[in-house]
Design an enzyme around this catalytic site. Structure first.
Site, PDB file in Angstrom:
ATOM      1  N   ARG A  78       0.862  -1.188   0.000  1.00  0.00           N
ATOM      2  CA  ARG A  78       0.000   0.000   0.000  1.00  0.00           C
ATOM      3  C   ARG A  78       0.896   1.236   0.000  1.00  0.00           C
ATOM      4  O   ARG A  78       1.702   1.412   0.917  1.00  0.00           O
ATOM      5  CB  ARG A  78      -0.908  -0.019   1.228  1.00  0.00           C
ATOM      6  CG  ARG A  78      -1.728   1.238   1.391  1.00  0.00           C
ATOM      7  CD  ARG A  78      -2.730   1.147   2.548  1.00  0.00           C
ATOM      8  NE  ARG A  78      -3.425   2.422   2.642  1.00  0.00           N
ATOM      9  CZ  ARG A  78      -3.243   3.308   3.616  1.00  0.00           C
ATOM     10  NH1 ARG A  78      -2.416   3.073   4.619  1.00  0.00           N
ATOM     11  NH2 ARG A  78      -3.899   4.443   3.591  1.00  0.00           N
ATOM     12  N   HIS A 122      -2.594  11.041   0.898  1.00  0.00           N
ATOM     13  CA  HIS A 122      -2.064  10.796   2.235  1.00  0.00           C
ATOM     14  C   HIS A 122      -1.461  12.116   2.741  1.00  0.00           C
ATOM     15  O   HIS A 122      -0.269  12.223   2.987  1.00  0.00           O
ATOM     16  CB  HIS A 122      -1.035   9.658   2.196  1.00  0.00           C
ATOM     17  CG  HIS A 122      -0.815   8.973   3.522  1.00  0.00           C
ATOM     18  ND1 HIS A 122      -1.020   7.625   3.723  1.00  0.00           N
ATOM     19  CD2 HIS A 122      -0.401   9.442   4.718  1.00  0.00           C
ATOM     20  CE1 HIS A 122      -0.731   7.306   4.975  1.00  0.00           C
ATOM     21  NE2 HIS A 122      -0.348   8.396   5.600  1.00  0.00           N
ATOM     22  N   GLU A 167      -7.261   8.637   6.349  1.00  0.00           N
ATOM     23  CA  GLU A 167      -7.482   9.256   7.653  1.00  0.00           C
ATOM     24  C   GLU A 167      -7.927  10.713   7.586  1.00  0.00           C
ATOM     25  O   GLU A 167      -7.217  11.614   8.046  1.00  0.00           O
ATOM     26  CB  GLU A 167      -6.211   9.148   8.507  1.00  0.00           C
ATOM     27  CG  GLU A 167      -5.730   7.719   8.702  1.00  0.00           C
ATOM     28  CD  GLU A 167      -4.619   7.605   9.742  1.00  0.00           C
ATOM     29  OE1 GLU A 167      -4.066   8.641  10.146  1.00  0.00           O
ATOM     30  OE2 GLU A 167      -4.309   6.475  10.155  1.00  0.00           O
ATOM     31  N   ASN A 293      -7.206   1.832   9.854  1.00  0.00           N
ATOM     32  CA  ASN A 293      -5.872   1.940  10.443  1.00  0.00           C
ATOM     33  C   ASN A 293      -6.034   1.863  11.951  1.00  0.00           C
ATOM     34  O   ASN A 293      -6.754   2.680  12.538  1.00  0.00           O
ATOM     35  CB  ASN A 293      -5.228   3.284  10.074  1.00  0.00           C
ATOM     36  CG  ASN A 293      -4.914   3.372   8.592  1.00  0.00           C
ATOM     37  OD1 ASN A 293      -5.030   2.386   7.862  1.00  0.00           O
ATOM     38  ND2 ASN A 293      -4.510   4.551   8.144  1.00  0.00           N
ATOM     39  N   TYR A 295      -4.073   1.418  15.730  1.00  0.00           N
ATOM     40  CA  TYR A 295      -2.838   1.389  16.526  1.00  0.00           C
ATOM     41  C   TYR A 295      -3.098   1.116  17.996  1.00  0.00           C
ATOM     42  O   TYR A 295      -2.335   0.421  18.651  1.00  0.00           O
ATOM     43  CB  TYR A 295      -2.080   2.721  16.371  1.00  0.00           C
ATOM     44  CG  TYR A 295      -1.499   2.854  14.989  1.00  0.00           C
ATOM     45  CD1 TYR A 295      -0.263   2.308  14.687  1.00  0.00           C
ATOM     46  CD2 TYR A 295      -2.212   3.480  13.968  1.00  0.00           C
ATOM     47  CE1 TYR A 295       0.262   2.379  13.408  1.00  0.00           C
ATOM     48  CE2 TYR A 295      -1.696   3.557  12.677  1.00  0.00           C
ATOM     49  CZ  TYR A 295      -0.457   3.001  12.407  1.00  0.00           C
ATOM     50  OH  TYR A 295       0.055   3.066  11.143  1.00  0.00           O
ATOM     51  N   GLU A 345      -3.431  -0.243   8.019  1.00  0.00           N
ATOM     52  CA  GLU A 345      -2.232   0.098   8.790  1.00  0.00           C
ATOM     53  C   GLU A 345      -2.366  -0.505  10.175  1.00  0.00           C
ATOM     54  O   GLU A 345      -3.443  -0.453  10.777  1.00  0.00           O
ATOM     55  CB  GLU A 345      -2.047   1.616   8.976  1.00  0.00           C
ATOM     56  CG  GLU A 345      -1.623   2.361   7.746  1.00  0.00           C
ATOM     57  CD  GLU A 345      -1.433   3.865   8.006  1.00  0.00           C
ATOM     58  OE1 GLU A 345      -1.120   4.258   9.150  1.00  0.00           O
ATOM     59  OE2 GLU A 345      -1.608   4.625   7.047  1.00  0.00           O
TER      60      GLU A 345
HETATM   61  C1  FCB Z   1      -1.047   6.985  10.722  1.00  0.00           C
HETATM   62  C2  FCB Z   1      -0.605   7.534   9.388  1.00  0.00           C
HETATM   63  C3  FCB Z   1       0.731   7.030   8.929  1.00  0.00           C
HETATM   64  C4  FCB Z   1       1.709   6.885  10.071  1.00  0.00           C
HETATM   65  C5  FCB Z   1       1.097   6.136  11.225  1.00  0.00           C
HETATM   66  C6  FCB Z   1       2.028   5.927  12.392  1.00  0.00           C
HETATM   67  O1  FCB Z   1      -1.922   7.895  11.311  1.00  0.00           O
HETATM   68  O2  FCB Z   1      -1.553   7.245   8.391  1.00  0.00           O
HETATM   69  O3  FCB Z   1       1.196   7.887   7.919  1.00  0.00           O
HETATM   70  O4  FCB Z   1       2.187   8.116  10.419  1.00  0.00           O
HETATM   71  O5  FCB Z   1      -0.048   6.799  11.665  1.00  0.00           O
END
Ligand code: FCB
Length: 444
Positions: A78, A122, A167, A293, A295, A345
């Site tokens: 990607r 992006h 995002e 995405n 985290y 992500e």
């Molecule tokens: C996301 C972004 C990516 C990267 C990660 C850690 O928010 O899409 O570009 O910075 O976080």
């Protein structure tokens, strides 16, 4: 190696990057500045004072980088295209050299058996469009539609999918309300108008690409995670509900239901965006996939939030909470009628370095990936349709306001020499993908 039985036959395994974070060659072959080039030049906004001028120098090293991906057994990649590389002013003339770079990238991936997943935006708006007001101006949505259509007609028959925006919450909130990302504006009303224009441009672009006959699956990528009240108090619970509205429902409801959430609109009052007749119908144009995405989760309550002692944190200070990914997917599956999902992500920053023998030991990252992949498998087992997983990131790279101080890569980058060294997690992922795809091949 724990393999998960629930991944379907065609489930794809890959990594993700974005143009500004890796390419460099900021002023080469006709590329014009984006808002991130300008933002980096403001004193004090990037932690280490760095910029994207060279980054990972991927623009010059691309063929070798593709070889590395092939050698790591990656099946999907990607990436994003830099708008100001292909259309320097964001309007008018196209730059053949910029387009040629992405032709070579896409063809190079295909030659190596790696499926290209294209993201159009992006975060790197051409500065020339910011000079005319940027995303706060409705007209920029039309500029984006032209960009999307041209790119889709050129690349649509070679890429596995096209994502309009990455995002939009980050662009709106961090870029236009908190001002910690480009273009560095601090105005909530502007931020909400920007969010609306991003969503509108997404819907318009999907309609335009389809009308132009583009066959590639089309979708959008949203950053999400569970928003959890820090305590059981009424205050914390209502704040968490509002934050959930601003992060998740503000984007999901228009895209899948054609309306903004009432509780958030009531809260915003005069800061609510101006919406024209027909906008919501455009925004809810059906899409072929949704990218998530993920985290971490967020605790919400009285500031500052204290994590309980012993909470595992990454180098970003983000809690390691794999089950949040399962919780998120099950909740979305319950609340919306979803298209197929991709985890576009997921990954972790740690302070990794080279040790003797040229190794980069990063056991925490491999463990992070393993546990989150397990969380995806759990969601699939519970009935969610997920088609792929992309680890963030292939390389250590320019981590926005943190500059080069945070390392998310499964491949270590020595910024002085450009040298790439796969970390232990890259070899773990290689072996996992090989075993997992062999298993998937015999899945009924
Ligand atoms: C996301 C972004 C990516 C990267 C990660 C850690 O928010 O899409 O570009 O910075 O976080």
């Amino acid at each position: 190696m724990t393999l998960h039985p629930s991944f379907p036959k065609d489930f794809v395994w890959g990594t993700a990057t974005s143009a500004f974070q890796i390419e460099g060659a900021a002023a080469e072959d006709g590329r014009a500045p984006s808002i991130w080039d300008s933002f980096c030049r403001q004193p004090g906004v990037i932690l280490d004072g760095s910029n994207g001028d060279i980054a990972c120098d991927h623009y010059h090293r691309m063929p070798a980088d593709l070889d590395l991906m092939r050698d790591l057994g990656l099946k999907a990649y990607r990436f994003s295209t830099s708008w100001s590389r292909v259309q320097p002013d964001g309007i008018g003339a196209w730059n053949d050299k910029g387009l040629g770079f992405y032709d070579r990238l896409v063809d190079g991936l295909l030659e190596r058996g790696i499926a290209p997943y294209l993201t159009l935006y992006h975060w790197d708006l051409p500065q020339a469009l910011q000079d005319q007001g940027g995303w706060a101006e409705r007209d920029v949505a039309l500029r984006f539609v032209d960009y999307a259509e041209t790119m889709a007609l050129r690349f649509g028959d070679r890429v596995a999918s096209i994502t309009t925006h990455n995002e939009p919450w980050v662009v709106a909130t961090l870029g236009h309300e908190q001002g910690i990302f480009a273009p560095g504006i601090k105005n909530r009303r502007t931020a909400l108008q920007v969010a609306h224009h991003l969503l509108l441009s997404h819907g318009m672009a999907v309609l335009a690409m389809r009308a132009a006959g583009v066959k590639s699956p089309l979708g959008i990528v949203l950053n999400q995670g569970p928003i959890v009240p820090a305590t059981d108090s009424e205050h914390d619970r209502s704040r968490a509900r509002l934050e959930d509205g601003l992060l998740i429902r503000w984007y999901m409801d228009p895209i899948f239901r054609g309306r903004y959430p009432d509780d958030v609109l009531a809260h915003l009052r005069d800061d609510a965006p101006q919406v024209q007749d027909g906008d919501m119908r455009v925004i809810r144009t059906p899409i072929d996939f949704l990218g998530l995405n993920y985290y971490t989760r967020s605790l919400v309550g009285s500031e500052p939030i204290q994590h309980p002692p012993g909470t595992e944190l990454t180098d970003m200070g983000w809690e390691v909470y794999p089950q949040g990914l399962t919780e998120l997917m099950l909740r979305l599956h319950r609340d919306y009628t979803l298209p197929p999902l991709y985890i576009t992500e997921n990954g972790a920053a740690y302070q990794d370095g080279l040790v003797s023998g040229g190794r980069v030991p990063d056991p925490l990252r491999a463990e992070y990936l393993r546990r989150h992949i397990g969380a995806v498998g759990d969601a699939i087992a519970a009935g969610v349709d997920v088609r792929g997983y992309f680890c963030w990131s292939l390389f250590d790279n320019f981590e926005w306001a943190f500059g080069y101080s945070k390392r998310f890569g499964i491949v270590h980058v020595d910024y002085a020499s450009g040298l790439r060294t796969p970390k232990d997690s890259a070899y773990w992922y290689r072996d996992f993908i090989a075993a997992q795809t062999a298993r998937q091949a015999v899945t009924p």
